[in-house]
Scaffold this active site. Sequence first.
Site, mmCIF file in Angstrom:
data_model
loop_
_atom_site.group_PDB
_atom_site.id
_atom_site.type_symbol
_atom_site.label_atom_id
_atom_site.label_comp_id
_atom_site.label_asym_id
_atom_site.label_seq_id
_atom_site.Cartn_x
_atom_site.Cartn_y
_atom_site.Cartn_z
ATOM 1 N N ASP A 1 0.993 -1.025 0.330
ATOM 2 C CA ASP A 1 0.039 0.051 -0.528
ATOM 3 C C ASP A 1 1.156 1.277 -0.262
ATOM 4 O OD1 ASP A 1 -2.660 1.293 -0.283
ATOM 5 O OD2 ASP A 1 -2.737 1.504 2.045
ATOM 6 N N LYS B 1 2.142 4.888 -0.905
ATOM 7 C CA LYS B 1 1.060 6.033 -1.319
ATOM 8 C C LYS B 1 1.453 6.752 -0.393
ATOM 9 C CE LYS B 1 -2.905 4.486 0.700
ATOM 10 N NZ LYS B 1 -4.325 4.507 1.101
ATOM 11 N N ASN C 1 0.401 7.443 2.823
ATOM 12 C CA ASN C 1 0.878 6.890 4.350
ATOM 13 C C ASN C 1 2.611 6.886 4.544
ATOM 14 O OD1 ASN C 1 -1.339 5.100 4.728
ATOM 15 N ND2 ASN C 1 -1.116 3.333 2.732
ATOM 16 N N ASP D 1 1.024 3.262 8.770
ATOM 17 C CA ASP D 1 -0.368 2.695 8.024
ATOM 18 C C ASP D 1 -0.141 0.988 7.726
ATOM 19 O OD1 ASP D 1 -2.155 1.534 8.133
ATOM 20 O OD2 ASP D 1 -3.564 3.267 6.286
ATOM 21 N N THR E 1 -4.727 0.468 -3.687
ATOM 22 C CA THR E 1 -5.093 2.084 -3.467
ATOM 23 C C THR E 1 -5.055 2.053 -5.518
ATOM 24 O OG1 THR E 1 -4.582 2.700 -2.202
ATOM 25 C CG2 THR E 1 -4.869 4.267 -3.135
HETATM 26 N N1 ATP Z 1 2.879 8.250 13.831
HETATM 27 C C1 ATP Z 1 2.576 8.155 13.299
HETATM 28 N N2 ATP Z 1 2.341 10.114 13.194
HETATM 29 C C2 ATP Z 1 1.476 11.336 13.236
HETATM 30 N N3 ATP Z 1 0.920 11.171 12.306
HETATM 31 C C3 ATP Z 1 0.246 9.614 12.148
HETATM 32 C C4 ATP Z 1 0.791 8.529 12.580
HETATM 33 N N4 ATP Z 1 0.546 6.904 12.102
HETATM 34 C C5 ATP Z 1 -0.627 7.941 11.520
HETATM 35 N N5 ATP Z 1 -0.906 8.754 11.384
HETATM 36 C C6 ATP Z 1 -1.966 10.110 10.854
HETATM 37 O O1 ATP Z 1 -3.111 9.616 10.633
HETATM 38 C C7 ATP Z 1 -3.828 9.200 9.538
HETATM 39 C C8 ATP Z 1 -4.497 7.965 10.129
HETATM 40 O O2 ATP Z 1 -3.291 6.969 9.882
HETATM 41 P P1 ATP Z 1 -3.041 5.256 9.710
HETATM 42 O O3 ATP Z 1 -3.135 5.221 8.320
HETATM 43 O O4 ATP Z 1 -2.509 4.224 10.538
HETATM 44 O O5 ATP Z 1 -5.031 4.585 9.656
HETATM 45 P P2 ATP Z 1 -5.779 3.507 9.043
HETATM 46 O O6 ATP Z 1 -7.201 3.499 9.822
HETATM 47 O O7 ATP Z 1 -4.824 2.784 8.430
HETATM 48 O O8 ATP Z 1 -6.065 4.506 7.758
HETATM 49 P P3 ATP Z 1 -6.593 3.655 6.618
HETATM 50 O O9 ATP Z 1 -8.445 4.124 6.602
HETATM 51 O O10 ATP Z 1 -5.598 4.853 5.546
HETATM 52 O O11 ATP Z 1 -6.144 2.029 6.593
HETATM 53 C C9 ATP Z 1 -2.799 8.914 8.224
HETATM 54 O O12 ATP Z 1 -2.338 9.368 7.204
HETATM 55 C C10 ATP Z 1 -1.676 9.731 9.264
HETATM 56 O O13 ATP Z 1 -2.093 11.676 9.096
#
Ligand code: ATP
Length: 670
Positions: A467, A469, A472, A485, A505
């Site tokens: 994934d 992109k 992420n 992610d 994606t």
């Molecule tokens: N360690 C981190 N530090 C700062 N921001 C973070 C961190 N982890 C995640 N984020 C922010 O939170 C957002 C969502 O996190 P993440 O993509 O891990 O969630 P997800 O539930 O897996 O999302 P998706 O629906 O894309 O699968 C990220 O795009 C990023 O902007």
Amino acid sequence: MFSWKKKFNISGGEKSSDSKSESKQKSPKLTSKKSSDSTPTSNEQNKHGSQPVEPVSSASRVSNNAENDNKAPNGIPTHSKSTEETSDHPNNIGMSGLSISSSNNQSDDPTIDAKPEQPQSGSSGILTLKIYSGDGFALPFPLVYNPQLLTRLLNSSADKQPSSKIQELNSLMENLRLSDQLEDSNSIPGHIATKFVPSTIMLPGSKNLNPLIYFTVEFDNTAATIQPESGTMDHPVFNKISTFDVTRKMKNLRIDVFCRIPSILLSQSLINNAGNDPTLQKVINNQDVHLLSFDLPLNLQDYTLNSVRLFNHKWVQLGENGSRLNITVDYKPSVNKKLSIDDFELLKVIGKGSFGKVMQVKKKDTQKIYALKALRKAYIVNNSEIVHTLAERTVLARIDCPFIVPLKFSFQSKEKLYLVLALINGGELFYHLQREGRFSLSRSRFYTAELLIALESLHAMNIVYRDLKPENILLDYQGHIALCDFGLCKLDMKKDDKTATFCGTPEYLAPELLIGHGYTRVVDWWTLGVLLYEMLTGLPPYYDNDVPKMYKKILQDPLRFPDGFDEDAKDLLIKLLNRDPAKRLGANGSSEIKKHPFFSQLSWKRLILKGYIPPYKPSVEGNLDTSNFDAEFTSERPVDSVVNDYLSESVQKQFGGWTYVGNEQLDSTQ
Ligand SMILES: Nc1ncnc2c1ncn2[C@@H]1O[C@H](COP(=O)(O)OP(=O)(O)OP(=O)(O)O)[C@@H](O)[C@H]1O
């Protein structure tokens, strides 16, 4: 970022940050929330496939994700059902060496993990760093010799430098002039200037001290900014304490030194002759300049069971130019107690994902700032995402790569799962690419190289990322890459192992994934190619607003390059974007890609040590700064929402082994 131009009322516009590019919107990923690693049926494809996936804003990603799940491309052959990823049960994950417990030792209280965890001392701990003062810091460029300006500067210093300092400087400059040691009589050489310029100043009308020199201390991707309280730039006085949670056996503590010099302290002739000098350009644009990096050796694995003083009021040499730092470092093992949400102060909402939100939090005991990702168990169960969720936690706990956001802790309540991650607050690559439209060749090369290392370290653990992109990929406060992610990772994928899950994606999907005859880890090198192309041109190579059309382009269209495209980059992209995975560069391992002429000027050894200064430093004012996150999130009240989902004991059992307080990394060394 603090603006010197505003404070000193200097004319000339600051670099505009709102230059909107024409690049695409955030793209929803095809995480198959219904049957994430199973394959869509032909019925499902007929039902959804013809609908284009509309670009969505980051705020609307959650619902859109759910709606668009499993939308297979129109006209793309039906995939055969994936055999290895159809069950939710963690034991079906097929992870050799990656244990997720499904213990029978169930407690009545699901906040206590299924796997009975005895408190263990020595597997995690707290590192305390005391920085007293520094010595011998020089600037790599001269400052203007303007007694009036310097008097103002000295008068605004924290410890109100006496005017005798100016007299001292005047006579020193006089002597240097007489002895013909000055290149320019209007400039004070950098190593002399720092002896007079205060380390921190209070500007008129401001209540805060503004450092002209500061340090960042980084341990396991968690950074602290250390600002001086008094002294000169040459001899800053800090008297600061910083603590770090230790959950991995890190070898070093990284210390970086930066200066923040107002451009009015440069002489006009220096500005006129600055040319492309990157350091001077930074000062002219009021950006911080990186002075030096130093890795303080810790070798924590030797001390994990005992409290130990690693450095005692020691003057540590930071560089060859004589700069040094007086420090004390202590390590204290802690009894691994289970964490709960009450151990954290919730500060800001910084992001939202499919199953919950990500918040900036402060751990109450060490005061360290982290990102906390909260996931609602009921959503995960209803969307058959248990396997992916447990895989994400496992990958994050096991991986040790400087370009992957590390997991510090994980814990759970009856209703939710929590991941505590290093906070990476330089913004998503997506955000920066949107603002700037495209990146320069050297900047794109730098990000591609760090990402290559991240993917290589995942492949080394038989994990496919799937994934890649810009959404992420996060930038840290210095501008290094941090991949986040891991919800779509596939574990236990050895070199030629195949899987057939339709996920990813749309614009980054590899042709073999679209065709549905199974794919290997080589899909990650395709996505790396797509990303490099997007960074250099502003859009992925086969982009189309209409998703089915985009899929057709991915399968059929020739790869086109704008005029004047760099030849090495073109050659690398042609090889990474080879539709035949067996012939794609990387099919025989990442070293093939590393050897490509596009990277010929790069030392991979140095890159892995974070030895290159990133070409772009995001504007980050310390760990509390959330300015690089979407205001739509940060303006929300940070609360851990109360939910009353009921989950049966057998379902709760499947989340066994979730908790992580550092055992996995450190135990393996004991
Ligand atoms: N360690 C981190 N530090 C700062 N921001 C973070 C961190 N982890 C995640 N984020 C922010 O939170 C957002 C969502 O996190 P993440 O993509 O891990 O969630 P997800 O539930 O897996 O999302 P998706 O629906 O894309 O699968 C990220 O795009 C990023 O902007």
